[in-house]
Design a protein around this motif. Structure first.
Motif, mmCIF file in Angstrom:
data_model
loop_
_atom_site.group_PDB
_atom_site.id
_atom_site.type_symbol
_atom_site.label_atom_id
_atom_site.label_comp_id
_atom_site.label_asym_id
_atom_site.label_seq_id
_atom_site.Cartn_x
_atom_site.Cartn_y
_atom_site.Cartn_z
ATOM 1 N N GLY A 156 0.757 -1.235 0.000
ATOM 2 C CA GLY A 156 0.000 0.000 0.000
ATOM 3 C C GLY A 156 0.787 1.284 0.000
ATOM 4 O O GLY A 156 0.393 2.221 -0.655
ATOM 5 N N PHE A 157 1.881 1.394 0.730
ATOM 6 C CA PHE A 157 2.578 2.654 0.824
ATOM 7 C C PHE A 157 3.812 2.720 -0.056
ATOM 8 O O PHE A 157 4.220 3.779 -0.485
ATOM 9 N N ALA A 158 4.435 1.620 -0.337
ATOM 10 C CA ALA A 158 5.750 1.660 -0.967
ATOM 11 C C ALA A 158 5.694 1.823 -2.472
ATOM 12 O O ALA A 158 6.559 2.446 -3.057
ATOM 13 N N GLY A 159 4.686 1.264 -3.157
ATOM 14 C CA GLY A 159 4.706 1.253 -4.603
ATOM 15 C C GLY A 159 5.745 0.263 -5.086
ATOM 16 O O GLY A 159 5.957 -0.783 -4.485
ATOM 17 N N ASN A 160 6.434 0.601 -6.164
ATOM 18 C CA ASN A 160 7.477 -0.267 -6.698
ATOM 19 C C ASN A 160 8.783 0.517 -6.731
ATOM 20 O O ASN A 160 9.121 1.159 -7.730
ATOM 21 N N PRO A 161 9.560 0.510 -5.648
ATOM 22 C CA PRO A 161 10.757 1.354 -5.572
ATOM 23 C C PRO A 161 11.816 1.013 -6.606
ATOM 24 O O PRO A 161 12.611 1.873 -6.991
ATOM 25 N N ASP A 162 11.848 -0.226 -7.087
ATOM 26 C CA ASP A 162 12.870 -0.620 -8.059
ATOM 27 C C ASP A 162 12.616 -0.038 -9.444
ATOM 28 O O ASP A 162 13.523 -0.025 -10.284
ATOM 29 N N ARG A 163 11.408 0.436 -9.702
ATOM 30 C CA ARG A 163 11.071 0.928 -11.045
ATOM 31 C C ARG A 163 10.748 2.418 -11.065
ATOM 32 O O ARG A 163 10.320 2.952 -12.094
ATOM 33 N N LYS A 164 10.927 3.096 -9.932
ATOM 34 C CA LYS A 164 10.597 4.519 -9.883
ATOM 35 C C LYS A 164 11.441 5.315 -10.879
ATOM 36 O O LYS A 164 12.645 5.130 -10.977
ATOM 37 N N GLY A 165 10.755 6.188 -11.605
ATOM 38 C CA GLY A 165 11.446 7.062 -12.544
ATOM 39 C C GLY A 165 11.773 6.442 -13.886
ATOM 40 O O GLY A 165 12.423 7.091 -14.708
ATOM 41 N N GLN A 166 11.348 5.217 -14.150
ATOM 42 C CA GLN A 166 11.715 4.538 -15.392
ATOM 43 C C GLN A 166 10.678 4.697 -16.497
ATOM 44 O O GLN A 166 10.914 4.268 -17.625
ATOM 45 N N ALA A 167 9.522 5.290 -16.191
ATOM 46 C CA ALA A 167 8.482 5.484 -17.198
ATOM 47 C C ALA A 167 8.551 6.889 -17.772
ATOM 48 O O ALA A 167 9.123 7.807 -17.175
ATOM 49 N N GLY A 168 7.982 7.049 -18.949
ATOM 50 C CA GLY A 168 7.863 8.368 -19.562
ATOM 51 C C GLY A 168 6.413 8.795 -19.602
ATOM 52 O O GLY A 168 5.569 8.269 -18.877
ATOM 53 N N ALA A 169 6.116 9.761 -20.480
ATOM 54 C CA ALA A 169 4.742 10.259 -20.650
ATOM 55 C C ALA A 169 4.101 10.609 -19.317
ATOM 56 O O ALA A 169 2.939 10.288 -19.067
ATOM 57 N N SER A 170 4.865 11.264 -18.444
ATOM 58 C CA SER A 170 4.369 11.568 -17.101
ATOM 59 C C SER A 170 3.211 12.548 -17.106
ATOM 60 O O SER A 170 2.525 12.703 -16.094
ATOM 61 N N GLU A 171 2.957 13.230 -18.234
ATOM 62 C CA GLU A 171 1.801 14.123 -18.303
ATOM 63 C C GLU A 171 0.489 13.364 -18.164
ATOM 64 O O GLU A 171 -0.553 13.952 -17.819
ATOM 65 N N LEU A 172 0.514 12.037 -18.403
ATOM 66 C CA LEU A 172 -0.692 11.235 -18.244
ATOM 67 C C LEU A 172 -1.092 11.078 -16.779
ATOM 68 O O LEU A 172 -2.205 10.634 -16.485
ATOM 69 N N LEU A 173 -0.202 11.442 -15.853
ATOM 70 C CA LEU A 173 -0.493 11.338 -14.421
ATOM 71 C C LEU A 173 -1.061 12.633 -13.857
ATOM 72 O O LEU A 173 -1.329 12.715 -12.656
ATOM 73 N N ILE A 174 -1.238 13.655 -14.690
ATOM 74 C CA ILE A 174 -1.772 14.943 -14.241
ATOM 75 C C ILE A 174 -3.258 15.009 -14.595
ATOM 76 O O ILE A 174 -3.640 14.858 -15.760
ATOM 77 N N ASN A 175 -4.082 15.243 -13.591
ATOM 78 C CA ASN A 175 -5.519 15.407 -13.819
ATOM 79 C C ASN A 175 -5.767 16.807 -14.392
ATOM 80 O O ASN A 175 -5.547 17.806 -13.706
ATOM 81 N N PRO A 176 -6.245 16.922 -15.636
ATOM 82 C CA PRO A 176 -6.426 18.244 -16.240
ATOM 83 C C PRO A 176 -7.753 18.909 -15.898
ATOM 84 O O PRO A 176 -7.978 20.068 -16.261
ATOM 85 N N TRP A 177 -8.663 18.202 -15.203
ATOM 86 C CA TRP A 177 -10.009 18.718 -14.964
ATOM 87 C C TRP A 177 -10.134 19.340 -13.581
ATOM 88 O O TRP A 177 -9.554 18.858 -12.605
ATOM 89 N N SER A 178 -10.921 20.384 -13.487
ATOM 90 C CA SER A 178 -10.981 21.200 -12.273
ATOM 91 C C SER A 178 -11.751 20.528 -11.145
ATOM 92 O O SER A 178 -11.332 20.570 -9.984
ATOM 93 N N ARG A 179 -12.885 19.911 -11.442
ATOM 94 C CA ARG A 179 -13.772 19.432 -10.385
ATOM 95 C C ARG A 179 -13.154 18.257 -9.623
ATOM 96 O O ARG A 179 -13.074 18.275 -8.401
ATOM 97 N N SER A 180 -12.682 17.258 -10.322
ATOM 98 C CA SER A 180 -12.145 16.070 -9.653
ATOM 99 C C SER A 180 -10.769 16.311 -9.051
ATOM 100 O O SER A 180 -10.397 15.675 -8.056
ATOM 101 N N SER A 181 -9.981 17.229 -9.613
ATOM 102 C CA SER A 181 -8.670 17.517 -9.027
ATOM 103 C C SER A 181 -8.816 18.223 -7.688
ATOM 104 O O SER A 181 -8.017 18.011 -6.778
ATOM 105 N N GLY A 182 -9.847 19.055 -7.519
ATOM 106 C CA GLY A 182 -10.097 19.679 -6.230
ATOM 107 C C GLY A 182 -10.556 18.693 -5.179
ATOM 108 O O GLY A 182 -10.445 18.949 -3.979
#
Length: 352
Positions: A24-50
């Motif tokens: 639950g808390f750790a994620g996958n420390p061995d693979r952190k930072g190895q992916a691209g297209a990080s803009e897909l992790l940004i919520n662009p919409w106002s209502r749900s991001s708040g």
């Protein structure tokens, strides 16, 4: 048959949740930072991001295209949405998003979404001129999504989204395709209990190509070109398991509603996240919300790996346009960060 389908979906959600909680808390420390297209992790919409991204099980309409595509199945007829985000104010990054959902047939909804990210002007530097002063380049990220969602029963909704991802500068470009899928389950006497699960950003690795990898060299009287090889990078795939509950001040009260929501985000290449949010709604015309997004080492400035510090807040004003239920809404959200001056999103929506 319907009850069996409900049982299967409920079991799938429960199993996925228990599996995700294991790390639950750790994620996958061995693979952190190895992916691209990080803009897909940004919520662009106002209502749900708040809301702190906590409402993946109860998100409705076009905004569901980010958290859980199944929520677009709740579109009554037509919805149009535009949002502008000043991401990490002071960084020069801006995000413009536009979308449209349209009901087709009795239970289906088609959706189209465009998210354009601009990273501003970055000075061009070379080994001969490391201080720049020879011009600027402007990276551009563009995501185009086409979705379909369906109401399978009064309680079960599902959907799928196909995204075309493009990242480019003047002489380099990477293009790929990713998929999202999601399910929402609604139950309770007033449909006030929500469960949801969604899978996002599943696709083949991307790779940059273009003239930017070619370098001219001189060897005496000979001039030759060397082209560098680019490595592939993975999509930032993730799974979201979410639940929400709507509280009413009285059994017959439909004026005041308080929603408590929670989502667990299991990331493949970054830290896992725990998102909690609370929203107050008055006559579906005024909504005030807040949230908190926690991940490993978030409270330690030396170990924290994200500029976002957790707290989020937002407000919505939605007014009727006619007696047929059409509305016009304005949404605003704020996401705290350190450094920079937070992220601000302003959105406009029309429901027909």
């Amino acid at each position: 048959m319907r009850n069996s389908f409900k049982l299967i979906c409920s079991s799938f959600i429960l199993i996925s949740f228990l599996t995700s909680v294991e790390d639950g808390f750790a994620g996958n420390p061995d693979r952190k930072g190895q992916a691209g297209a990080s803009e897909l992790l940004i919520n662009p919409w106002s209502r749900s991001s708040g809301f702190g991204n906590a409402n993946a099980s109860s998100v409705r309409g076009l905004e569901a295209s980010y958290l859980n595509i199944a929520g677009t199945a709740f579109t009554k007829k037509t919805e149009v949405l535009f949002s502008h985000t000043n991401w990490l104010k002071g960084s020069g990054v801006s995000i413009n998003s536009f979308g449209l959902t349209q009901r087709v047939g009795e239970s289906g909804v088609m959706g189209l979404g465009v998210v354009a990210t601009s990273l501003g002007d970055i000075p061009i530097t070379t080994t001969e001129q490391p201080e720049g002063k020879i011009g600027n380049f402007s990276p551009r990220f563009l995501n185009l999504g086409l979705s379909y969602a369906k109401e399978f029963s009064h309680s079960i909704y599902g959907g799928i989204n196909v995204k075309i991802i493009s990242e480019s500068i003047a002489d380099l470009k990477a293009t790929g395709v990713a998929f999202d899928a999601g399910i929402q389950y609604v139950t309770g006497k007033r449909d006030n209990v929500h469960f949801g699960i969604s899978l996002k950003n599943v696709g083949a690795p991307l790779k940059y190509s273009g003239d930017g990898f070619a370098v001219k060299n001189n060897a005496g009287s000979y001039v030759y070109t060397v082209e560098q090889r680019a490595a592939k990078f993975e999509m930032p795939s993730l799974i979201i398991v979410s639940g929400a509950y709507d509280f009413y001040t009285a059994p017959s009260d439909s004026v005041n509603k308080i929603t408590l929501a929670y989502s667990f985000v299991s990331n493949s290449f970054t830290s896992n996240q725990h998102c909690i949010g609370l929203e107050y709604s008055f006559r579906k015309m005024f909504m005030l919300r807040g949230g908190y997004v926690y991940e490993q080492d978030l409270l330690d400035d030396k170990l924290r790996t994200t500029a976002l510090t957790g707290p989020t807040a937002g407000v919505t004003f939605e007014v009727p346009l006619n007696k047929n239920g059409s509305t016009f809404g304005i949404d605003y959200s704020y996401r705290a960060s350190n450094p920079f001056q937070g992220s601000h999103s302003l959105g406009f929506r029309i429901n027909l």
